[in-house]
Design a protein around this motif. Structure first.
Motif, short mmCIF file in Angstrom:
data_model
loop_
_atom_site.label_atom_id
_atom_site.label_comp_id
_atom_site.label_asym_id
_atom_site.label_seq_id
_atom_site.Cartn_x
_atom_site.Cartn_y
_atom_site.Cartn_z
N ALA A 1 0.82 -1.22 0.00
CA ALA A 1 0.00 0.00 0.00
C ALA A 1 0.85 1.26 0.00
CB ALA A 1 -0.95 -0.02 1.20
N ALA B 1 0.76 4.12 3.67
CA ALA B 1 -0.42 3.30 4.00
C ALA B 1 -0.08 1.89 4.48
CB ALA B 1 -1.36 3.24 2.80
N ALA C 1 7.93 0.37 -1.47
CA ALA C 1 9.06 1.23 -1.11
C ALA C 1 9.28 1.30 0.40
CB ALA C 1 8.85 2.64 -1.67
C1 LIG Z 1 4.37 13.57 -7.56
C2 LIG Z 1 5.37 12.45 -7.51
C3 LIG Z 1 6.39 12.41 -8.45
C4 LIG Z 1 7.32 11.37 -8.42
N1 LIG Z 1 8.25 11.30 -9.40
C5 LIG Z 1 9.06 10.22 -9.48
C6 LIG Z 1 9.95 10.07 -10.58
O1 LIG Z 1 10.02 10.90 -11.48
N2 LIG Z 1 10.72 8.95 -10.62
C7 LIG Z 1 10.68 8.01 -9.63
O2 LIG Z 1 11.42 7.03 -9.70
N3 LIG Z 1 9.85 8.15 -8.57
C8 LIG Z 1 9.03 9.21 -8.49
N4 LIG Z 1 8.15 9.32 -7.45
C9 LIG Z 1 8.15 8.28 -6.40
C10 LIG Z 1 7.67 6.91 -6.86
O3 LIG Z 1 6.62 7.02 -7.80
C11 LIG Z 1 7.22 6.08 -5.65
O4 LIG Z 1 8.30 5.96 -4.74
C12 LIG Z 1 6.77 4.67 -6.00
O5 LIG Z 1 5.79 4.68 -7.02
C13 LIG Z 1 6.23 3.99 -4.75
O6 LIG Z 1 5.72 2.72 -5.07
P1 LIG Z 1 4.99 1.85 -3.97
O7 LIG Z 1 4.65 0.57 -4.63
O8 LIG Z 1 5.80 1.80 -2.74
O9 LIG Z 1 3.66 2.63 -3.56
P2 LIG Z 1 2.49 3.23 -4.44
O10 LIG Z 1 2.91 3.31 -5.87
O11 LIG Z 1 2.04 4.48 -3.78
O12 LIG Z 1 1.33 2.12 -4.39
C14 LIG Z 1 0.47 1.95 -3.32
C15 LIG Z 1 -0.87 1.48 -3.87
O13 LIG Z 1 -1.66 0.99 -2.80
C16 LIG Z 1 -2.95 1.56 -2.88
N5 LIG Z 1 -3.49 1.59 -1.52
C17 LIG Z 1 -3.07 2.34 -0.48
N6 LIG Z 1 -3.78 2.06 0.62
C18 LIG Z 1 -4.66 1.10 0.27
C19 LIG Z 1 -5.66 0.37 0.96
N7 LIG Z 1 -5.88 0.57 2.26
N8 LIG Z 1 -6.40 -0.53 0.27
C20 LIG Z 1 -6.18 -0.76 -1.05
N9 LIG Z 1 -5.25 -0.10 -1.76
C21 LIG Z 1 -4.49 0.80 -1.10
C22 LIG Z 1 -2.73 2.92 -3.50
O14 LIG Z 1 -3.92 3.45 -4.04
C23 LIG Z 1 -1.67 2.60 -4.53
O15 LIG Z 1 -2.24 2.12 -5.72
C24 LIG Z 1 7.23 10.36 -7.42
C25 LIG Z 1 6.21 10.42 -6.46
C26 LIG Z 1 5.28 11.45 -6.51
C27 LIG Z 1 4.21 11.49 -5.47
#
Ligand SMILES: Cc1cc2nc3c(=O)[nH]c(=O)nc-3n(C[C@H](O)[C@H](O)[C@H](O)COP(=O)(O)OP(=O)(O)OC[C@H]3O[C@@H](n4cnc5c(N)ncnc54)[C@H](O)[C@@H]3O)c2cc1C
Length: 508
Positions: A222, A226, A473
Motif C-alpha cells: 500500500a 499506508a 518502497a
Molecule cells: C508527484 C510524484 C512524483 C514522483 N516522481 C518520481 C519520478 O520521477 N521517478 C521516480 O522514480 N519516482 C518518483 N516518485 C516516487 C515513486 O513514484 C514512488 O516511490 C513509487 O511509485 C512507490 O511505489 P509503492 O509501490 O511503494 O507505492 P504506491 O505506488 O504508492 O502504491 C500503493 C498502492 O496501494 C494503494 N493503496 C493504499 N492504501 C490502500 C488500501 N488501504 N487498500 C487498497 N489499496 C491501497 C494505493 O492506491 C496505490 O495504488 C514520485 C512520487 C510522486 C508522489
C-alpha cells in the motif's frame, strides 16, 4: 486477488507524460495526504500526493528512471539484508526493463517496463548540460550505468509518448489470467488475523464490506504511508501507540511506521532571456492547443516529455566519495505551488532543483485514529541535523554556479528564487526552511533488516507473523540516492521471485 482502493487507470492524463501536472491535484486518483505541521519547517504542513489507482504512484509520478547508487544496496546488505547487495539486485532491475537503447551489462530489453530517452532535447536542457560541465561536473550518458555521478539527460518510464506505469507494464498483460481477480474501489481496512498468522484482508467498497481469505499469504503493497497504517490497524506495531487507539495488540513491533526517510528539495529559479521555456506554453491557450495537436497527431511535443529533461548527480562536499545531491533541471518555473494549483511565472524562466539524497533525519507514520479511512499522521525528520541543512545550502550554491556558466549565459537573467531577499547563510537557511518540500520519495516505514527497528526480514516476511509480507518502497532500510520508482519495481520483481521459491519449497 489484487485489492486497489482507487479506480481503474482510465483517466487519460495518467497516460500522457506531461499529464502528471494534472493528476497531481485530482482527488479521484490521488490520496492528497497532508503531513503534520513541522516545527523545523516553520510549522508548515507538506502536501503529499500519492497515486490512488491501478499502478499507484507510478501512474502519477514524474517518470524519471533512476535506480540509485550501487553502494546503497551494498549498504543494505552490510546491515543484514542478505541478498540485496548491488550484484544481487541488478538482475531484477534488468529483468523488469525494456530499455529502448538496447541491452548491455546494466540494462535489459525483455522486461515489461518501458524505459526510453525523452522524445526531444530542449535548447534550455542542452544549455544546462553544457553549463554543468563548465561548472566541473563530468558528462554522464547513463545515470543507471557504471557510474551515477555526472551530468546528462534523464530517461523516463514511457515509450512513444505514453507513460508506462507498473499497471501498464505488469497488470495489463495479466488481466485475462483466470487466476487473477482485480478489485478496484476496494480499500483494505485491516488484516484478518488468526493468532499470529495473517489469514486474509477486510476491505470496503461502495457496495459494502468484504473479506478476502488468503490460502497462502497476504502481501501488503500500500506504499510507505499506508502499509504501516494497515499493519497498525491490524494490531502489528508499537504496542503503546496501538493501545492509545484501543487496538488489540497482536504483535509489538516497534519499527512499524518508524524510520520514515525521504529526500528533501528546494527550487532555484531564473528569469530567462529568451521565450524558450515551458512557461510560455503554460501561460498561452494558443500554445497549449498547438502542444495538444502535436501530441494527438504525432505523440510529440512538450506533452510527450516530462519537462525535466536533464539533470546531474554531484556532492555537497568535495570530500564525499559518492553523490549526495541530485540537480533536476526544469524547463519551467513555478510562481506558486499549492495543493490545488501550480502557477508558472508569467514570463520565460527555468529552475534548477537541488535534492538532498542522503539526509540523516528520520520521521514517523503513526495513526491519527482507529478509523481505517482516516489519513495517517506523517511527520518527517527533515533539517534536524547540521549536515541536512548544509547539504541543501551547498546544492543552492551549485545551482547558482551552473546558472552563471557560459553555457547558460544567453538565457540566464536575474535570479528569482532564492533571490537577493535571502542574502547571507542565515537568510538561505530561512529560505530552505520556508520553502523546502518532500521530494515524494518516502521509504523505510516497514524497513527490512534483522535489528529491533526492522519490520520485515530479507525475504520480506513480517517478523513474528506468519503468512504476511510487505513489498513496496516502505521496506527499503534507507532511501536510495535517486528516484524511488525503479527500486520499488525491482522490489516487486524480487518479492515475486521469493514468493514463487517459497511456494515451491513448501509445496502449498
Ligand atoms: C508527484 C510524484 C512524483 C514522483 N516522481 C518520481 C519520478 O520521477 N521517478 C521516480 O522514480 N519516482 C518518483 N516518485 C516516487 C515513486 O513514484 C514512488 O516511490 C513509487 O511509485 C512507490 O511505489 P509503492 O509501490 O511503494 O507505492 P504506491 O505506488 O504508492 O502504491 C500503493 C498502492 O496501494 C494503494 N493503496 C493504499 N492504501 C490502500 C488500501 N488501504 N487498500 C487498497 N489499496 C491501497 C494505493 O492506491 C496505490 O495504488 C514520485 C512520487 C510522486 C508522489
Amino acid at each position: 486477488m489484487l485489492l486497489e482502493a482507487g479506480p481503474a487507470d482510465i483517466n487519460p492524463w495518467i497516460h500522457v507524460p506531461l499529464g502528471f501536472s494534472r493528476t497531481y491535484f485530482n482527488s479521484r486518483i490521488n490520496w492528497k495526504y497532508d503531513s503534520q505541521p513541522h516545527p523545523q519547517l516553520q510549522g508548515r504542513q507538506l502536501y503529499l500526493p500519492r497515486g490512488k489507482t491501478l499502478g499507484g504512484t507510478s501512474a502519477i509520478n514524474g517518470m524519471l528512471y533512476i535506480r540509485g547508487h550501487h553502494s546503497d544496496y551494498d549498504d543494505w546488505h552490510r546491515q543484514g539484508c542478505v541478498g540485496w547487495d548491488w550484484q544481487s539486485v541488478l538482475p531484477y532491475f534488468r529483468k523488469s526493463e525494456d530499455q529502448a537503447r538496447g541491452e548491455d551489462d546494466f540494462h535489459g530489453v525483455e522486461g515489461p517496463l518501458k524505459v526510453s530517452d525523452q522524445p526531444y532535447r530542449s535548447v534550455l536542457s542542452e544549455a544546462f548540460v553544457a553549463a554543468s560541465e563548465q561548472a566541473g561536473i563530468a558528462p554522464n550518458p547513463d545515470f543507471n550505468g557504471a557510474e551515477q555521478a555526472g551530468t546528462g539527460y534523464y530517461q523516463i518510464t514511457a515509450r512513444d509518448g505514453r507513460r508506462c506505469s507498473s499497471a501498464t507494464a505488469y497488470l495489463k498483460p495479466a488481466r485475462n489470467r483466470r487466476n487473477l481477480v482485480v478489485k478496484t474501489g476496494a480499500q483494505a481496512t485491516g488484516l484478518v488475523m488468526d493468532g499470529r498468522r495473517a489469514a486474509g484482508v477486510r476491505y470496503r467498497t461502495s457496495a459494502g464490506d468484504g473479506v478476502a481469505s488468503a490460502r497462502r499469504e497476504v502481501i501488503v503493497s500500500a506504499g510507505t504511508l499506508a502499509s504501516p497504517q494497515l499493519l497498525m490497524l491490524s494490531g502489528i506495531g508499537p504496542a503503546d501507540h496501538l493501545r492509545q487507539f484501543g487496538i488489540p495488540v497482536v504483535h509489538d513491533l516497534v519499527g512499524v511506521g518508524s524510520n520514515l526517510h525521504d529526500h528533501f528539495n528546494v527550487y532555484t529559479s531564473f528569469r530567462c532571456a529568451q521565450p524558450v521555456s515551458l512557461n510560455e506554453v503554460n501561460n498561452s491557450p494558443l500554445r497549449q492547443l498547438w502542444a495538444g495537436m502535436q501530441y494527438v497527431v504525432a505523440r510529440k511535443g512538450p506533452l510527450a516529455a516530462n519537462g525535466m529533461l536533464a539533470g546531474a548527480f554531484t556532492t555537497s562536499d568535495p570530500s564525499l566519495d559518492r553523490p549526495d545531491l541530485q540537480i533536476v533541471f526544469l524547463d519551467y518555473s513555478m510562481a506558486e505551488r499549492t495543493k490545488t494549483a501550480v502557477k508558472s511565472h508569467p514570463f520565460p524562466a527555468f529552475s534548477l532543483m537541488p535534492v538532498h539524497l542522503r539526509p540523516d533525519g528520520r520521521g514517523t507514520v503513526r495513526l491519527q485514529s482507529a478509523n481505517p479511512l482516516a489519513q495517517p499522521a506523517v511527520q518527517f525528520g527533515f533539517l534536524q541535523t547540521e549536515y541536512d541543512v548544509q547539504a541543501l545550502l551547498a546544492g543552492i550554491q551549485i545551482c547558482r554556479k551552473i546558472a552563471r556558466q557560459p553555457g547558460l549565459k544567453d538565457f540566464t537573467l536575474d535570479e528569482i528564487s532564492p533571490g537577493s531577499e535571502y542574502g547571507d547563510r542565515a537568510g538561505l537557511e530561512a529560505f530552505v526552511r520556508k520553502t523546502g518540500i518532500s521530494n515524494s520519495h518516502a521509504t523505510s516505514t516497514c524497513a527490512m533488516g534483522v535489528g529491533p527497528q526492522s519490520v520485515v526480514d530479507p525475504r520480506l516476511k513480517v517478523h513474528g507473523i506468519a503468512g504476511l509480507r510487505v513489498a513496496d518502497a516502505s521496506i527499503m532500510p534507507s532511501v536510495v540516492a535517486g528516484n524511488t520508482n525503479a527500486p520499488a519495481i525491482m522490489i516487486g520483481e524480487k518479492a515475486a521471485a521469493m514468493i514463487l521459491e517459497d511456494a515451491d519449497r513448501h509445496a502449498f
